[in-house]
Structure formats: structure tokens, C-alpha cells
Design an enzyme around this catalytic site. Structure first.
Site, PDB file in Angstrom:
ATOM      1  N   TYR A 128       4.934  -9.953   7.333  1.00 38.01           N
ATOM      2  CA  TYR A 128       4.761  -8.519   7.545  1.00 38.01           C
ATOM      3  C   TYR A 128       4.918  -8.217   9.030  1.00 38.01           C
ATOM      4  CZ  TYR A 128       2.826  -7.279   2.923  1.00 38.01           C
ATOM      5  OH  TYR A 128       2.650  -7.030   1.583  1.00 38.01           O
ATOM      6  N   ASP A 157       0.830  -1.197   0.000  1.00 35.14           N
ATOM      7  CA  ASP A 157       0.000   0.000   0.000  1.00 35.14           C
ATOM      8  C   ASP A 157       0.870   1.254   0.000  1.00 35.14           C
ATOM      9  OD1 ASP A 157      -2.189  -1.644   0.185  1.00 35.14           O
ATOM     10  OD2 ASP A 157      -2.637  -1.191   2.278  1.00 35.14           O
TER      11      ASP A 157
END
Length: 250
Positions: free
Chosen positions: A104, A50
Site C-alpha cells: 500500500y 475502504d
């Protein structure tokens, strides 16, 4: 020859990840250098982060006749705020999105009861339909999170998510939900959500991507080490990114 190249970047320094998101997107920045030095006309990305999300271990694939060490030297010298530090040579085409696992990390600070926080987060482990915890597009929203754990580092809680694939905004939506409701004993998948609260993208980092039967080699360069070390003066999210690349981060 095909090459998988592992690299990191500070997401705050770019206008987004995908090409055509702007001249300063992560992909456009890399492609422009590849083309200008006649290295390759294209790249294939393993993960698209993102806007403002950083990476310590994203991967892309290129095809080139140029020696990989020369390629890494060019990329590191020409692109600021990106760090190209590992590579794997392949004799045939391989889709870099076909990984075995992605990791992540979300860098959390604040006055949280971390044990209660983790009780909430672990309710997201396993296979679920994350339609209420993602930005909807054409993809299937059923995903499997293999594990969620944490540890402390430099005063932060580092929340780690492990899965083969994630849906758009999934981790930020999960973290946003937990930050609001972690003190409540509820089932997040039975809870009616009127709107998705997304945690800040600046604190999310793609830490690494793992492949079966592919071994990456280190690009040993004093120039690269010096380039990264300068960033370690920042006692914030950047430290997590750069120290990971220097193999000093667990």
C-alpha cells in the site's frame, strides 16, 4: 478455466468496495458486467479496500469458459474508472487472498520533517498487536509489517507499507497517529489513545499484490493505454494510480 485479473480503480468514483454496499460498489459494478455478458456469476477478491481508497494493483478471481482477452476487452469497455490490465490463467481453483505480500502507498503532502516522520513510522515495523490502530471486528489484530519506506514523487511523499495482510483501517490509523505525534519521541504501542484518528482514505492506494509461483501477463491494448493516459492530466493522487498501471511509476 480460472483467471486472476489485476486491476486498478479510482476509489472516489465508487460508493465503497464490497458488494451490497450499493449498486455502485466496486464489486457490484464488476459482477453486474460479468453476469450481463455471461462471463461468470461471481468473483473472489484478494483485498477489500475502504470506502474512497483507490487501487493500482488489486486482484480478483473468476471462473469462465470465455477467452481472457475478450473478457478484459469487455471489462475495460463497459466500466468507467476501472482499468483491467494483467491476468494469469490457472488450471485449478486458487484463493486470491493467499498472497505473499501486499503493498500500500499513502500519498502525503504538507510541511512535514520527513526524516522525523519516518522515525515514528518505523516503530510500527515488525509484529505488533494493532488493536489500537484498527477498526475492531472478529479478526486477530496481531499483524506483521515487513517494511515501511518512502520516496518523493511530483512534490508528494509516497509512504509505502509492505505486509502479507492488514487489519481494517490499520494504515489510515497509523498515518493518522504519525501525522499528530511524529515530533514526539514516544512508543505508539505504550501510548494511551483515547480515540483513533484516521488519515484521509482518498490518499491511500493499494499498489500491488504479489503471489508465489504465479506470473501475470500484460493485456496489451492501445485502447487501455489511451483510457489511462487521459487521467494523467491530474497532478494528484490519480497520477500515482494510473502511471503505476502504465509501468511508468517506480
Amino acid at each position: 478455466m480460472y483467471y486472476l485479473i489485476k486491476y486498478g480503480y479510482d476509489g472516489k468514483k465508487f460508493c465503497g468496495f464490497q458488494r451490497n454496499n450499493g449498486e455502485n460498489s466496486v464489486e457490484n459494478t464488476i459482477i453486474n458486467v460479468l453476469k450481463s455478458h455471461n462471463i461468470s456469476d461471481n468473483m473472489e477478491s484478494a483485498a477489500r479496500t475502504d470506502k474512497y481508497v483507490s487501487a493500482a494493483g488489486n486482484v480478483f478471481l473468476i471462473e469462465s469458459k470465455i477467452d481472457i482477452i475478450k473478457i478484459l476487452k469487455i471489462l475495460n469497455s463497459q466500466i468507467k474508472d476501472m482499468y483491467f490490465y494483467q491476468y494469469a490463467g490457472l488450471s485449478e481453483y486458487f484463493n486470491p487472498r493467499y498472497c505473499t505480500l501486499k503493498k500500500y502507498s499513502y500519498v502525503l503532502d504538507g510541511d512535514y520533517d520527513i526524516e522525523k516522520f519516518m522515525v515514528m513510522l518505523r516503530k510500527f515495523e515488525g509484529t505488533h498487536d494493532f488493536r489500537n490502530f484498527s477498526r475492531k471486528d472478529y479478526r486477530n489484530t496481531v499483524r506483521t509489517i515487513k517494511n515501511i519506506d518512502y520516496y518523493q514523487h511530483n512534490g508528494f511523499f509516497i509512504i509505502n507499507f509492505y505486509a502479507r495482510s492488514f487489519i481494517w483501517h490499520q494504515i489510515r490509523a497509523i498515518m493518522g497517529f504519525a501525522m499528530r505525534y511524529y515530533e514526539m519521541d514516544l512508543d505508539p504501542f505504550a501510548f494511551k489513545i483515547n480515540s483513533v484518528f484516521l488519515a484521509s482514505p482518498e490518499r491511500l492506494i493499494l499498489m500491488d499484490i504479489f503471489y508465489e509461483n504465479i506470473t501475470f501477463s500484460d493485456f496489451n491494448s492501445s485502447y487501455l493505454d489511451g483510457k489511462i493516459t487521459k487521467k494523467l492530466t491530474d497532478i494528484n493522487v490519480n497520477r500515482v494510480i494510473y502511471s503505476r498501471i502504465l509501468y511508468k511509476f517506480q
